[in-house]
Design a protein around this motif. Sequence first.
Motif, PDB file in Angstrom:
ATOM      1  N   GLN A  98       0.854  -1.193   0.000  1.00 29.47           N
ATOM      2  CA  GLN A  98       0.000   0.000   0.000  1.00 29.47           C
ATOM      3  C   GLN A  98       0.885   1.236   0.000  1.00 29.47           C
ATOM      4  O   GLN A  98       1.094   1.852  -1.021  1.00 29.47           O
ATOM      5  CB  GLN A  98      -0.955  -0.044   1.186  1.00 29.47           C
ATOM      6  CG  GLN A  98      -2.046  -1.082   0.977  1.00 29.47           C
ATOM      7  CD  GLN A  98      -3.019  -1.138   2.102  1.00 29.47           C
ATOM      8  OE1 GLN A  98      -3.423  -0.117   2.630  1.00 29.47           O
ATOM      9  NE2 GLN A  98      -3.420  -2.333   2.494  1.00 29.47           N
ATOM     10  N   CYS A  99       1.454   1.594   1.158  1.00 31.40           N
ATOM     11  CA  CYS A  99       2.324   2.770   1.157  1.00 31.40           C
ATOM     12  C   CYS A  99       3.680   2.445   0.536  1.00 31.40           C
ATOM     13  O   CYS A  99       4.371   3.328   0.063  1.00 31.40           O
ATOM     14  CB  CYS A  99       2.505   3.300   2.576  1.00 31.40           C
ATOM     15  SG  CYS A  99       3.630   2.329   3.590  1.00 31.40           S
ATOM     16  N   CYS A 102       7.649  -0.689   3.366  1.00 33.36           N
ATOM     17  CA  CYS A 102       8.331  -1.945   3.712  1.00 33.36           C
ATOM     18  C   CYS A 102       8.760  -2.728   2.478  1.00 33.36           C
ATOM     19  O   CYS A 102       9.450  -3.738   2.593  1.00 33.36           O
ATOM     20  CB  CYS A 102       7.383  -2.826   4.536  1.00 33.36           C
ATOM     21  SG  CYS A 102       5.984  -3.453   3.564  1.00 33.36           S
ATOM     22  N   CYS A 134       5.080  -5.148   8.104  1.00 30.69           N
ATOM     23  CA  CYS A 134       4.323  -4.243   7.234  1.00 30.69           C
ATOM     24  C   CYS A 134       3.167  -3.689   8.051  1.00 30.69           C
ATOM     25  O   CYS A 134       2.457  -4.450   8.699  1.00 30.69           O
ATOM     26  CB  CYS A 134       3.798  -5.000   6.019  1.00 30.69           C
ATOM     27  SG  CYS A 134       2.684  -4.000   5.017  1.00 30.69           S
ATOM     28  N   ARG A 135       2.997  -2.379   8.035  1.00 34.70           N
ATOM     29  CA  ARG A 135       1.914  -1.786   8.821  1.00 34.70           C
ATOM     30  C   ARG A 135       0.651  -1.590   8.013  1.00 34.70           C
ATOM     31  O   ARG A 135      -0.352  -1.098   8.537  1.00 34.70           O
ATOM     32  CB  ARG A 135       2.359  -0.425   9.405  1.00 34.70           C
ATOM     33  CG  ARG A 135       3.572  -0.483  10.273  1.00 34.70           C
ATOM     34  CD  ARG A 135       3.432  -1.478  11.410  1.00 34.70           C
ATOM     35  NE  ARG A 135       2.307  -1.198  12.274  1.00 34.70           N
ATOM     36  CZ  ARG A 135       2.366  -0.474  13.380  1.00 34.70           C
ATOM     37  NH1 ARG A 135       3.515   0.006  13.779  1.00 34.70           N
ATOM     38  NH2 ARG A 135       1.294  -0.258  14.111  1.00 34.70           N
ATOM     39  N   CYS A 136       0.665  -1.945   6.718  1.00 34.62           N
ATOM     40  CA  CYS A 136      -0.498  -1.621   5.875  1.00 34.62           C
ATOM     41  C   CYS A 136      -1.316  -2.813   5.425  1.00 34.62           C
ATOM     42  O   CYS A 136      -2.528  -2.777   5.448  1.00 34.62           O
ATOM     43  CB  CYS A 136      -0.064  -0.907   4.614  1.00 34.62           C
ATOM     44  SG  CYS A 136       0.856   0.594   4.859  1.00 34.62           S
TER      45      CYS A 136
END
Length: 372
Positions: A98-99, A102, A134-136
């Motif tokens: 997404q962003c 990572c 990964c935070r997304c």
Amino acid sequence: MINVALTVNGTKVEKSIEPRTSLADFLRGACNLTGTHLGCEHGVCGACTVNVDGRPIRSCITFAAQVEGCNIRTIEGFGSDTTMTVLRSEFSREHALQCGFCTAGMLITAHDIVTRLGACGEARVREELAGNLCRCTGYAGIVQAVVNAGSAHVVEGATPPILDAAAKPASLPASHDPSEKAAQIPKKAASANAAPGATRISRSFTVDANIDRVWQLFCDLPTVAACIPGAELKSYDEDSFEGQISVNLGPIRAKVEGAGHYSLDPDNKSGVLEGAGRDLLSRSRVQGRLEFRLAGQSPTSTQIETVITFTIQGVLAQLARGPVVDSLVSLILKQFAGDARAILAGDKSRQKGRRLGFLDLVRVLLSSFRKN
Ligand code: FES
Ligand code: FES
């Protein structure tokens, strides 16, 4: 200051640096290779992963002086690499980013996994990727992309497979083909129950009707579908069905077409519906299972216990998170219960089905904010 000489992406580099300079800072600052990202700077997140002499390492906790004379390969050095080309394509196809913060580290670790292990299962890929956070994405797409690339069994120097978005490795199940209108699942398909990372939500509600009348309603698939907001039953027989479900909640839009099967247990007044489908808008894949059981509370009252288990892969995976999905399921079940009550009370107009609207979005968001 000290002199450090390395080979970076095939080019010899010699720089005068502070002895305490990390490899990440050396690559980003001295070599201007900013594809290597810094997240935690503590060796935890894996965003800074680069390849040193063929092995992935964390460049934030490695001094540049430690790898004097080594061959360093950063994400910029994989431009025409065959395995990386396939991985990039699979990441794109599976919506594995997404962003993208990572992604460089993920890809370098994934490259190592595919090169070292070739085809391997989801559990092994998850274990191997455990050092990259990964935070997304929710990881499902990332793991699937690596599994796909491994299944394609790509090795350095091999002819790359066709890489357009509609192409699929031969080993992938038919449901990977985005041109399919609906994902068909065999009658004995693995349930979403067993899938790692599946979301499971339990709810119960009560209707003022005798258990036998409620059971009759649950045995009537078109009526059940009419009670689910946005659902449309296209065809069905004694144990399988095809249909679609639409969600239109502000920015959350999906039109999932799919197929499944169901079984009813009259003795225990319970049943199971399982299905799989593909969102025609985002091409996300959804697999789900609904278990229900009726329990008579009194001659005129029945409790309905439900357990919903599902997995989502692709951009819609954002929905499978915490309070938003919790509130969305609560809203759908609330509307289901309301329509079921109305139908049991003889209101035939409810059998047409309805959709979730803007006010429903507001309710979902308010409810999820409250849970936060
Ligand atoms: S920045 Fe290196 S592991 Fe997080
Ligand atoms: S895609 Fe945003 S952190 Fe992984």
